[in-house]
Design an enzyme around this catalytic site. Structure first.
Site, PDB file in Angstrom:
ATOM      1  N   GLY A 291       0.870  -1.328   0.155  1.00 24.38           N
ATOM      2  CA  GLY A 291      -0.087  -0.010  -0.021  1.00 24.38           C
ATOM      3  C   GLY A 291       0.805   1.280  -0.128  1.00 24.38           C
ATOM      4  O   GLY A 291       0.559   2.261  -0.404  1.00 24.38           O
TER       5      GLY A 291
ATOM      6  N   THR B  62      -7.035  -9.078  -2.276  1.00 25.85           N
ATOM      7  CA  THR B  62      -7.193  -8.103  -0.797  1.00 25.85           C
ATOM      8  C   THR B  62      -6.377  -7.044  -1.033  1.00 25.85           C
ATOM      9  O   THR B  62      -6.408  -6.132  -0.242  1.00 25.85           O
ATOM     10  CB  THR B  62      -7.297  -8.920   0.224  1.00 25.85           C
ATOM     11  OG1 THR B  62      -5.848  -9.562   0.421  1.00 25.85           O
ATOM     12  CG2 THR B  62      -8.158  -9.907   0.626  1.00 25.85           C
TER      13      THR B  62
ATOM     14  N   HIS C 231      -7.201  -3.071  -3.350  1.00 34.25           N
ATOM     15  CA  HIS C 231      -7.923  -1.821  -3.232  1.00 34.25           C
ATOM     16  C   HIS C 231      -6.806  -0.757  -3.023  1.00 34.25           C
ATOM     17  O   HIS C 231      -7.288   0.571  -2.717  1.00 34.25           O
ATOM     18  CB  HIS C 231      -8.897  -2.221  -2.152  1.00 34.25           C
ATOM     19  CG  HIS C 231      -8.269  -1.758  -0.905  1.00 34.25           C
ATOM     20  ND1 HIS C 231      -7.634  -2.563  -0.014  1.00 34.25           N
ATOM     21  CD2 HIS C 231      -8.407  -0.830   0.129  1.00 34.25           C
ATOM     22  CE1 HIS C 231      -7.107  -2.118   1.056  1.00 34.25           C
ATOM     23  NE2 HIS C 231      -7.859  -1.166   1.211  1.00 34.25           N
TER      24      HIS C 231
ATOM     25  N   ASP D 264       5.455  -3.391   6.770  1.00 33.79           N
ATOM     26  CA  ASP D 264       4.297  -3.562   7.799  1.00 33.79           C
ATOM     27  C   ASP D 264       4.734  -4.391   8.801  1.00 33.79           C
ATOM     28  O   ASP D 264       3.691  -4.887   9.712  1.00 33.79           O
ATOM     29  CB  ASP D 264       2.892  -4.034   6.974  1.00 33.79           C
ATOM     30  CG  ASP D 264       2.983  -5.267   6.607  1.00 33.79           C
ATOM     31  OD1 ASP D 264       4.062  -5.886   6.596  1.00 33.79           O
ATOM     32  OD2 ASP D 264       2.072  -5.859   5.948  1.00 33.79           O
ATOM     33  N   ASN D 265       5.972  -4.676   9.410  1.00 34.01           N
ATOM     34  CA  ASN D 265       6.196  -5.428  10.573  1.00 34.01           C
ATOM     35  C   ASN D 265       7.492  -4.668  11.223  1.00 34.01           C
ATOM     36  O   ASN D 265       8.460  -4.258  10.676  1.00 34.01           O
ATOM     37  CB  ASN D 265       6.408  -6.775  10.035  1.00 34.01           C
ATOM     38  CG  ASN D 265       7.655  -7.067   9.383  1.00 34.01           C
ATOM     39  OD1 ASN D 265       9.028  -7.181   9.861  1.00 34.01           O
ATOM     40  ND2 ASN D 265       7.356  -7.072   7.939  1.00 34.01           N
TER      41      ASN D 265
ATOM     42  N   CYS E  19      -2.463  -3.872   8.951  1.00 36.93           N
ATOM     43  CA  CYS E  19      -3.678  -3.730   7.952  1.00 36.93           C
ATOM     44  C   CYS E  19      -4.319  -4.905   7.698  1.00 36.93           C
ATOM     45  O   CYS E  19      -5.540  -4.773   7.621  1.00 36.93           O
ATOM     46  CB  CYS E  19      -2.853  -3.410   6.720  1.00 36.93           C
ATOM     47  SG  CYS E  19      -1.753  -1.780   6.717  1.00 36.93           S
TER      48      CYS E  19
ATOM     49  N   CYS F  49      23.025   5.518  21.710  1.00 34.67           N
ATOM     50  CA  CYS F  49      22.162   4.579  20.821  1.00 34.67           C
ATOM     51  C   CYS F  49      23.129   3.374  20.354  1.00 34.67           C
ATOM     52  O   CYS F  49      24.286   3.360  20.352  1.00 34.67           O
ATOM     53  CB  CYS F  49      22.111   5.309  19.430  1.00 34.67           C
ATOM     54  SG  CYS F  49      21.048   4.335  18.493  1.00 34.67           S
TER      55      CYS F  49
ATOM     56  N   CYS G  46      23.721   3.795  16.110  1.00 38.34           N
ATOM     57  CA  CYS G  46      24.162   5.026  15.687  1.00 38.34           C
ATOM     58  C   CYS G  46      25.087   5.867  16.410  1.00 38.34           C
ATOM     59  O   CYS G  46      25.477   6.908  16.002  1.00 38.34           O
ATOM     60  CB  CYS G  46      23.091   5.863  15.053  1.00 38.34           C
ATOM     61  SG  CYS G  46      21.954   6.771  16.281  1.00 38.34           S
TER      62      CYS G  46
ATOM     63  N   CYS H 101     -11.445 -16.365  16.463  1.00 42.16           N
ATOM     64  CA  CYS H 101     -11.244 -15.001  15.994  1.00 42.16           C
ATOM     65  C   CYS H 101     -10.759 -15.221  14.558  1.00 42.16           C
ATOM     66  O   CYS H 101     -10.921 -16.397  14.277  1.00 42.16           O
ATOM     67  CB  CYS H 101     -10.398 -13.970  16.798  1.00 42.16           C
ATOM     68  SG  CYS H 101      -8.549 -14.859  16.707  1.00 42.16           S
TER      69      CYS H 101
END
Length: 471
Positions: free
Chosen positions: A101, A129, A132, A190-191, A260, A320, A323, A425
């Site tokens: 997406g 799916t 869209h 997306d992870n 998503c 950090c 970095c 579910c």
């Protein structure tokens, strides 16, 4: 039904033929354009040989040919880009990780802008799916590699650029080899594990990481690991922006992360964020300074009221792990182990309950079909919209987000009155969490009757009811 299956097979075959013909057409057009360019060059050279040596040739941009000026004139006219900026764009290399997406609109606008080389990384294949919101893919691309499908679409948008498809899952073994070939990286995944992987790899390779995310009606965007030393327009060339670990030192629990596919997303929202990722990449290539870019700032988009906002991010962390001047993480690690989550979100399967607390779809079907007079309570914990789309006969809807306070107490009291209880579910993850919460509260003599449907409704569709929708 046989006629429908026959027609579907015929259509699938025709789509394959159409896809092959489109590939032939693309190749033929590209060869024609290349031949025309050769002919124009030869013709021009012959014409100049006929003129007096004192006649000057037409002057274009420092490195821009006639076709580039004509094609990209509308953005060259912008003072923020200009001829020099377009030259940089045409010679730049951008890697887009994720052809979904976010990656589709981002890559599309990068191709349209004339980015010289675009890499597309994605291990997945196109599903119905996806379409869209993943606008580089069409219905005929189902079951085709997303990377290949996106690359083909980008070539049809701009035959003047190079597009490389990487049909692989990015991991610690191949990330640096791929990333080092490019100037800028776009995180369109997306992870969580892949986000940490990309961050650490980009810090190591000293590449800016333009990170976007979208979920439901909301989106976010920022730039990690920006280094002023690569931009001659910066006043302070020692400046380094924060990386992903500076802002999020530790990953969140796997069950606290939505996606998503589990929570839904509006396609237009991914289009907004993906387009803005392309914009930030173009600005970065053209030489905008960190104050003009989303460095140390995160853009927030709310699609419900169509509002934008930005929040200040903490600056680069001197301690950090990746970095800082003395990093403790000096090589890429196993990020699924580090995040305690899978990088392939679509295959996510949590194991919260012990095996004896779970039931297979076939076992559940046998219990539901038995003539027993014992009451079997089937609790579907998906949200109302999901429940309205499809459900198992006899199930009651108890959305997980509402199971608090008195509602949860009422559910537990109802369970005490039943002989058998099964939580359901979509994939068997949320249902485990609710079942676990109930098991922790209810008396011991009720524990054995409480089960969770392993694999959720996806497994139910696969093993019991093949007509049950999978979404």
């Amino acid at each position: 039904m046989d006629r429908i299956n026959h027609l579907e097979c015929e259509i699938a075959e025709l789509r394959q033929i159409l896809s092959a013909k489109e590939g032939e057409l693309y190749t033929a057009r590209k060869e024609l354009i290349q031949q025309q360019q050769v002919n124009v060059i030869k013709q021009t050279d012959n014409q100049y040989q006929q003129f007096d040596v004192h006649v000057n040739k037409t002057q274009y941009g420092d490195k821009l040919p006639k076709w580039a000026i004509e094609r990209y004139s509308r953005q060259i006219l912008l003072s923020d880009i200009g001829v020099l900026g377009q030259e940089k764009i045409c010679t730049s290399k951008v890697l887009v990780v994720g052809a979904g997406g976010l990656g589709c609109p981002a890559a599309m606008y990068l191709a349209g802008a004339g980015v010289g080389e675009i890499g597309i990384v994605d291990y997945d294949t196109v599903e119905l799916t996806n379409i869209h919101r993943q606008i580089l893919h069409a219905e005929c691309d189902q079951n085709v590699s997303k990377a290949e499908s996106a690359a083909q679409s980008l070539r049809s948008i701009n035959s003047r650029i190079n597009v490389t498809a990487y049909n692989v899952q990015l991991n610690s073994a191949n990330a640096l080899e791929i990333i080092n070939k490019y100037d800028i990286v776009l995180d369109c995944t997306d992870n969580v594990p892949t986000r940490y992987l990309l961050n650490d790899a980009c810090v190591t390779a000293k590449k800016p990481l333009i990170s976007g995310s979208a979920l439901k009606m909301e989106g976010q965007l920022t730039i990690y690991g920006y280094r002023a030393e690569n931009n001659p327009n910066e006043k302070d060339h020692t400046y380094i922006g924060p990386c992903y670990r500076c802002v999020f030192p530790a990953p969140p629990p796997a069950h606290a992360v939505s996606s998503c596919s589990s929570s839904g997303v509006c396609g237009a929202v991914t289009g907004v964020i993906g387009s803005l990722q392309a914009l930030e990449a173009i600005k970065c290539i053209a030489g905008h300074t960190h104050k003009q870019l989303l460095v140390e700032r995160m853009l927030l988009f709310d699609g419900e009221d169509t509002s934008f906002g930005t929040v200040r991010l903490r600056p680069r962390c001197e301690q950090c792990a990746v970095c800082s001047d003395q990093p403790t993480v000096t090589q890429l690690v196993d990020y699924e182990v580090f995040c305690k989550a899978q990088a392939k979100e679509k295959d996510l399967e949590l194991n919260i309950l012990p095996s004896h607390c779970r039931i297979s779809p076939i076992q559940l079907a046998e219990k539901l079909n038995s003539n027993s007079e014992q009451r079997h309570l089937l609790v579907d914990v998906r949200n109302e919209e999901e429940f309205k789309m499809c459900s198992i006969d006899g199930a009651v809807n108890k959305p997980i987000e509402r199971l608090q306070g008195k509602r949860f107490e009422d559910l537990v009291n109802d369970i005490r009155k039943c002989s058998q209880v099964t939580f359901v579910c979509r994939r068997g993850n949320d249902s485990q969490m609710v079942a676990k919460k109930v098991l922790e509260l209810i008396e011991k003599d009720h524990i054995d009757k409480i089960k969770d449907l392993k694999g959720g409704l996806h497994a139910w569709s696969r093993d019991v009811d093949h007509e049950f929708p999978v979404y």
